[in-house]
Design an enzyme around this catalytic site. Sequence first.
Site, PDB file in Angstrom:
ATOM      1  N   HIS A 278       0.843  -1.195   0.000  1.00 45.54           N
ATOM      2  CA  HIS A 278       0.000   0.000   0.000  1.00 45.54           C
ATOM      3  C   HIS A 278       0.890   1.262   0.000  1.00 45.54           C
ATOM      4  O   HIS A 278       0.660   2.188  -0.782  1.00 45.54           O
ATOM      5  CB  HIS A 278      -0.913  -0.037   1.234  1.00 45.54           C
ATOM      6  CG  HIS A 278      -1.665   1.225   1.486  1.00 45.54           C
ATOM      7  ND1 HIS A 278      -2.979   1.394   1.112  1.00 45.54           N
ATOM      8  CD2 HIS A 278      -1.278   2.397   2.060  1.00 45.54           C
ATOM      9  CE1 HIS A 278      -3.365   2.615   1.459  1.00 45.54           C
ATOM     10  NE2 HIS A 278      -2.358   3.248   2.041  1.00 45.54           N
ATOM     11  N   GLU A 279       1.910   1.255   0.845  1.00 41.52           N
ATOM     12  CA  GLU A 279       2.817   2.415   0.899  1.00 41.52           C
ATOM     13  C   GLU A 279       3.599   2.561  -0.405  1.00 41.52           C
ATOM     14  O   GLU A 279       3.827   3.671  -0.877  1.00 41.52           O
ATOM     15  CB  GLU A 279       3.785   2.301   2.082  1.00 41.52           C
ATOM     16  CG  GLU A 279       3.110   2.173   3.451  1.00 41.52           C
ATOM     17  CD  GLU A 279       2.052   3.220   3.715  1.00 41.52           C
ATOM     18  OE1 GLU A 279       2.206   4.363   3.250  1.00 41.52           O
ATOM     19  OE2 GLU A 279       1.054   2.889   4.373  1.00 41.52           O
ATOM     20  N   HIS A 282       1.539   4.447  -2.830  1.00 41.29           N
ATOM     21  CA  HIS A 282       1.625   5.909  -2.696  1.00 41.29           C
ATOM     22  C   HIS A 282       2.888   6.432  -3.383  1.00 41.29           C
ATOM     23  O   HIS A 282       2.874   7.453  -4.058  1.00 41.29           O
ATOM     24  CB  HIS A 282       1.709   6.297  -1.216  1.00 41.29           C
ATOM     25  CG  HIS A 282       0.409   6.208  -0.487  1.00 41.29           C
ATOM     26  ND1 HIS A 282      -0.743   6.782  -0.957  1.00 41.29           N
ATOM     27  CD2 HIS A 282       0.077   5.619   0.695  1.00 41.29           C
ATOM     28  CE1 HIS A 282      -1.727   6.562  -0.094  1.00 41.29           C
ATOM     29  NE2 HIS A 282      -1.256   5.838   0.917  1.00 41.29           N
ATOM     30  N   GLU A 358      -6.084   7.030  -1.160  1.00 46.16           N
ATOM     31  CA  GLU A 358      -5.928   5.841  -0.326  1.00 46.16           C
ATOM     32  C   GLU A 358      -6.574   4.616  -0.978  1.00 46.16           C
ATOM     33  O   GLU A 358      -6.041   3.516  -0.914  1.00 46.16           O
ATOM     34  CB  GLU A 358      -6.518   6.077   1.064  1.00 46.16           C
ATOM     35  CG  GLU A 358      -5.781   7.117   1.893  1.00 46.16           C
ATOM     36  CD  GLU A 358      -4.334   6.734   2.183  1.00 46.16           C
ATOM     37  OE1 GLU A 358      -4.008   5.538   2.157  1.00 46.16           O
ATOM     38  OE2 GLU A 358      -3.525   7.653   2.402  1.00 46.16           O
TER      39      GLU A 358
HETATM   40 ZN   LIG Z   1      -2.100   5.163   2.658  1.00 43.39          ZN
END
Ligand SMILES: [Zn+2]
Length: 424
Positions: A278-279, A282, A358
């Site tokens: 997930h990071e 980003h 997100e």
């Molecule tokens: Zn996030």
Amino acid sequence: MKKRFVIWTLILFSLYGLLLGLYFFQWTGVGVPPAYEGTAADPATFMTERELQLSQEYSRYQNFLSFLGEPLEWIIYLGVMVFGVSLVFKNFGERISRFSFVQIPMFVLLLSTLTSILLFPLDYARRWLSVEYGISTQSFSSWMRDELIGFWVGYVIMALLITVLYFLMRKFQKRWWLFAWVLMIPFLIFMMYLQPVVIDPLYNDFTELQDKQLEEKILTLADEAEIPAERVYEVNMSEKTNSMNAYVNGIGSNLRIVLWDTTLERLQDKEVLFIMAHEIGHYVMNHLYWNLAGVIVATFFGLYFTYHLMKWSVRKWGGKFGFSKISDVASLPLFYLILTILSFASSPVELAISRNAETDADRYAIEMTQDPEAAIGSFQELTVNGLSDVNPPALVKYLRYGHPTMMERIHMLESYQDVEIKKE
Ligand SMILES: [Zn+2]
């Protein structure tokens, strides 16, 4: 005017508190809508009865306190002007020095100190709740230390910015906001660059990953996304909290992916890998740069509106508050008041943009890891450890949440799982 201010503040604030109480404790229910019952997004399927009850209480109290505090800052800034405290601060600065580069930082210091003292009880209450419900494990002295660091870091930055701002106001009556914006751009970039290497280490220790076996898996994943190893850090949070987290921050060569040690310790490896992915999402989708661009645009409009609102308010009330020009430092509480109200008003838009990013990062992560079970497991663990509400009331979601709700996030992963099963 003082008496009227006190009476109206008391009436309106009590009414606001009452409405908040009713909203959080009476009008809004807990749990998930019927369509989600029994799914992986329903906390009843992964929390014990006791955890369920605690999380419901905890989030209600925290939400109540957080919303109660929202207008307090505004009331303080108004009060400082109505009671003439602003002029007292200004006179004090003028007595100790005739130079404005001393007077203005002094004014900022007095105002920040007063505001921090008045808001302290609320801060303390929120910490107390967090300790009481077993989320925070931080000792009072360590917490106080963080508060003081926050105060001084904030002060140094504000003193610098405000001194430059009032200098511009004096020099350019009509265009100060535009010059302030132009100067803000390199400053914002510089601060983002410094954040992970100068500011963050004041609070916590950052190291390379400690668990070498897990490190290898994490770095393999980072490698897939072509992220160099020196980008991944572990931060020692376990002495402060039981909750888990991970984030990306910084810019350029200081851009970092940071995993809290609580996350590394409490989740299974494949769950950590989902969080990590997930990071990475980003990072790969340049969310930090988009965020920076968004802040720059928002600052432009923020300063433009502040300029007009300041001009208008000084004309209307300046006499009563004892200043006739914007460039008089006694107007600083007014500047703060306008700025905080504008930032509150724009927060729903900012948060909606963030929730969108997100969701994109979640989607990136699940496509990268292809392991919905681990992904769902990690979110469930996050919910239990932070005693968070999977489905918060609408006000909380739209005014506080930079992430989609856990119900939405888990539901998205579940639908991904269904699609994958159908494909097979
Ligand atoms: Zn996030």
